[in-house]
Scaffold this motif. Structure first.
Motif, PDB file in Angstrom:
ATOM      1  N   ILE A 149       0.857  -1.182   0.000  1.00  0.00           N
ATOM      2  CA  ILE A 149       0.000   0.000   0.000  1.00  0.00           C
ATOM      3  C   ILE A 149       0.892   1.231   0.000  1.00  0.00           C
ATOM      4  CG2 ILE A 149      -1.740   1.313   1.259  1.00  0.00           C
ATOM      5  CD1 ILE A 149      -2.571  -1.370   2.533  1.00  0.00           C
ATOM      6  N   GLU A 150       0.784   2.036  -1.031  1.00  0.00           N
ATOM      7  CA  GLU A 150       1.503   3.295  -1.077  1.00  0.00           C
ATOM      8  C   GLU A 150       0.576   4.354  -0.504  1.00  0.00           C
ATOM      9  OE1 GLU A 150       3.500   6.302  -4.296  1.00  0.00           O
ATOM     10  OE2 GLU A 150       3.159   4.226  -4.848  1.00  0.00           O
ATOM     11  N   GLU A 151       1.055   5.089   0.475  1.00  0.00           N
ATOM     12  CA  GLU A 151       0.196   6.002   1.232  1.00  0.00           C
ATOM     13  C   GLU A 151      -0.546   6.996   0.349  1.00  0.00           C
ATOM     14  OE1 GLU A 151       0.696   9.329   4.712  1.00  0.00           O
ATOM     15  OE2 GLU A 151       2.114   7.678   4.612  1.00  0.00           O
ATOM     16  N   SER A 152       0.112   7.535  -0.657  1.00  0.00           N
ATOM     17  CA  SER A 152      -0.532   8.578  -1.459  1.00  0.00           C
ATOM     18  C   SER A 152      -1.474   8.033  -2.522  1.00  0.00           C
ATOM     19  CB  SER A 152       0.531   9.454  -2.133  1.00  0.00           C
ATOM     20  OG  SER A 152       1.265   8.680  -3.054  1.00  0.00           O
ATOM     21  N   VAL A 153      -1.476   6.728  -2.742  1.00  0.00           N
ATOM     22  CA  VAL A 153      -2.316   6.165  -3.796  1.00  0.00           C
ATOM     23  C   VAL A 153      -3.394   5.248  -3.247  1.00  0.00           C
ATOM     24  CG1 VAL A 153      -2.354   4.823  -5.915  1.00  0.00           C
ATOM     25  CG2 VAL A 153      -0.440   6.343  -5.454  1.00  0.00           C
ATOM     26  N   GLY A 154      -3.042   4.308  -2.409  1.00  0.00           N
ATOM     27  CA  GLY A 154      -4.024   3.357  -1.901  1.00  0.00           C
ATOM     28  C   GLY A 154      -3.835   2.012  -2.546  1.00  0.00           C
ATOM     29  N   GLU A 155      -4.890   1.204  -2.513  1.00  0.00           N
ATOM     30  CA  GLU A 155      -4.785  -0.167  -3.025  1.00  0.00           C
ATOM     31  C   GLU A 155      -5.142  -0.208  -4.507  1.00  0.00           C
ATOM     32  OE1 GLU A 155      -5.616   0.792   0.671  1.00  0.00           O
ATOM     33  OE2 GLU A 155      -7.353   0.449  -0.522  1.00  0.00           O
ATOM     34  N   LEU A 156      -4.187   0.101  -5.355  1.00  0.00           N
ATOM     35  CA  LEU A 156      -4.426   0.003  -6.792  1.00  0.00           C
ATOM     36  C   LEU A 156      -4.266  -1.456  -7.203  1.00  0.00           C
ATOM     37  CD1 LEU A 156      -2.366   3.057  -8.039  1.00  0.00           C
ATOM     38  CD2 LEU A 156      -4.823   2.835  -8.031  1.00  0.00           C
ATOM     39  N   ILE A 157      -5.188  -1.936  -8.015  1.00  0.00           N
ATOM     40  CA  ILE A 157      -5.084  -3.313  -8.488  1.00  0.00           C
ATOM     41  C   ILE A 157      -5.045  -3.282 -10.004  1.00  0.00           C
ATOM     42  CG2 ILE A 157      -6.182  -5.564  -8.586  1.00  0.00           C
ATOM     43  CD1 ILE A 157      -7.334  -5.085  -5.892  1.00  0.00           C
ATOM     44  N   LEU A 158      -3.915  -3.613 -10.562  1.00  0.00           N
ATOM     45  CA  LEU A 158      -3.799  -3.696 -12.007  1.00  0.00           C
ATOM     46  C   LEU A 158      -4.128  -5.113 -12.441  1.00  0.00           C
ATOM     47  CD1 LEU A 158      -0.531  -1.603 -12.388  1.00  0.00           C
ATOM     48  CD2 LEU A 158      -2.889  -0.832 -12.564  1.00  0.00           C
ATOM     49  N   SER A 159      -4.502  -5.276 -13.702  1.00  0.00           N
ATOM     50  CA  SER A 159      -5.000  -6.576 -14.166  1.00  0.00           C
ATOM     51  C   SER A 159      -4.015  -7.717 -13.932  1.00  0.00           C
ATOM     52  CB  SER A 159      -5.373  -6.491 -15.642  1.00  0.00           C
ATOM     53  OG  SER A 159      -4.256  -6.080 -16.396  1.00  0.00           O
ATOM     54  N   ARG A 160      -2.727  -7.448 -14.060  1.00  0.00           N
ATOM     55  CA  ARG A 160      -1.744  -8.530 -13.865  1.00  0.00           C
ATOM     56  C   ARG A 160      -1.659  -8.989 -12.414  1.00  0.00           C
ATOM     57  NH1 ARG A 160       1.194  -3.801 -14.515  1.00  0.00           N
ATOM     58  NH2 ARG A 160       2.620  -3.301 -12.813  1.00  0.00           N
ATOM     59  N   GLN A 161      -2.201  -8.206 -11.495  1.00  0.00           N
ATOM     60  CA  GLN A 161      -2.122  -8.549 -10.082  1.00  0.00           C
ATOM     61  C   GLN A 161      -3.399  -9.188  -9.542  1.00  0.00           C
ATOM     62  OE1 GLN A 161      -1.317  -4.460  -9.040  1.00  0.00           O
ATOM     63  NE2 GLN A 161       0.628  -5.099  -8.136  1.00  0.00           N
ATOM     64  N   VAL A 162      -4.453  -9.163 -10.313  1.00  0.00           N
ATOM     65  CA  VAL A 162      -5.751  -9.615  -9.818  1.00  0.00           C
ATOM     66  C   VAL A 162      -5.708 -11.051  -9.311  1.00  0.00           C
ATOM     67  CG1 VAL A 162      -8.113 -10.142 -10.491  1.00  0.00           C
ATOM     68  CG2 VAL A 162      -7.106  -7.977 -11.152  1.00  0.00           C
ATOM     69  N   GLN A 163      -5.193 -11.967 -10.128  1.00  0.00           N
ATOM     70  CA  GLN A 163      -5.151 -13.381  -9.728  1.00  0.00           C
ATOM     71  C   GLN A 163      -4.345 -13.574  -8.447  1.00  0.00           C
ATOM     72  OE1 GLN A 163      -6.679 -15.949 -11.079  1.00  0.00           O
ATOM     73  NE2 GLN A 163      -7.463 -15.063 -12.966  1.00  0.00           N
ATOM     74  N   ARG A 164      -3.173 -12.938  -8.381  1.00  0.00           N
ATOM     75  CA  ARG A 164      -2.305 -13.101  -7.218  1.00  0.00           C
ATOM     76  C   ARG A 164      -2.954 -12.532  -5.953  1.00  0.00           C
ATOM     77  NH1 ARG A 164       1.138  -9.747  -4.713  1.00  0.00           N
ATOM     78  NH2 ARG A 164       0.994  -8.167  -6.327  1.00  0.00           N
ATOM     79  N   LEU A 165      -3.504 -11.332  -6.065  1.00  0.00           N
ATOM     80  CA  LEU A 165      -4.088 -10.690  -4.889  1.00  0.00           C
ATOM     81  C   LEU A 165      -5.353 -11.392  -4.410  1.00  0.00           C
ATOM     82  CD1 LEU A 165      -3.501  -6.998  -5.871  1.00  0.00           C
ATOM     83  CD2 LEU A 165      -2.434  -8.216  -3.982  1.00  0.00           C
ATOM     84  N   SER A 166      -6.175 -11.831  -5.350  1.00  0.00           N
ATOM     85  CA  SER A 166      -7.398 -12.515  -4.926  1.00  0.00           C
ATOM     86  C   SER A 166      -7.065 -13.844  -4.257  1.00  0.00           C
ATOM     87  CB  SER A 166      -8.355 -12.714  -6.102  1.00  0.00           C
ATOM     88  OG  SER A 166      -7.737 -13.459  -7.117  1.00  0.00           O
ATOM     89  N   ALA A 167      -6.021 -14.503  -4.725  1.00  0.00           N
ATOM     90  CA  ALA A 167      -5.606 -15.746  -4.082  1.00  0.00           C
ATOM     91  C   ALA A 167      -5.043 -15.478  -2.687  1.00  0.00           C
ATOM     92  CB  ALA A 167      -4.561 -16.454  -4.943  1.00  0.00           C
TER      93      ALA A 167
END
Length: 196
Positions: free
Chosen positions: A121-139
């Protein structure tokens, strides 16, 4: 004698005419004030609040797919600028937070990812989820769905589009859009831009 009667009648007629004219003028003034009062009441209607708009959008999303809550738990990504998907703002972060809360009220189980160390989590942005990260993060978070959103600034409005996507195949399960008046409050929410 005739002259005295005529003068008395004329005085009564003028008094009645004057009173009638004065009454007519008073009625016109009151009608004008009433019309101005109604115009001021109409102009003083409050602009829609971000929270109200987001909660209505969440209700619309669930109404469009009553089975949406079956795809719990859900994690929420920060809403991003449509012009730069790696950029967000205070508006993007709070919109995501309020939408997650609103969907939770509609019966969606929302997993809080800020409490876990596995998601950067980058403080100035928040939880950005890019398409390449979706599978990894959801798992990592055992999430069946992800809340995502974008916003765009126009001349008079900010347009927000939110959707819940299935984490396994990125299919959109529910979506809702709304527009927010661009005023001093929303401009200040946009000023807190940050890039990831």
């Amino acid at each position: 004698m005739l002259m005295t009667l005529f003068t008395g009648w004329r005085a009564r007629f003028i008094n009645r005419s004057t009173r009638a004219a004065a009454t007519g003028i008073m009625l016109l003034l009151l009608a004008g004030c009433s019309a101005l009062g109604n115009a001021n009441n109409m102009a003083a209607e409050p602009e829609p609040d971000l929270s109200e708009l987001v909660h209505a959008a969440a209700e619309q999303m669930v109404a469009g797919n009553p089975e949406l809550t079956r795809y719990s738990p859900m994690i929420a990504a920060t809403f991003v600028s449509i012009d730069n998907l790696s950029q967000s703002s205070t508006l993007g972060r709070i919109s995501s937070e309020i939408m997650a809360s609103a969907l939770s009220r509609q019966g969606m189980q929302v997993r809080e990812v800020k409490m876990r160390d596995s998601m950067f989590i980058e403080e100035s942005v928040g939880e950005l989820i890019l398409s390449r990260q979706v599978q990894r993060l959801s798992a990592q978070h055992n999430a069946r769905s992800i809340l995502m959103g974008t916003y765009a600034q126009g001349q008079d409005y900010i347009y927000v589009s939110a959707r819940v996507v299935r984490s396994s195949d990125a299919m959109v399960l529910g979506s809702a859009d709304f527009r927010l008046p661009l005023n001093n409050n929303t401009r200040s929410l946009l000023e807190g831009q940050g890039s990831w």
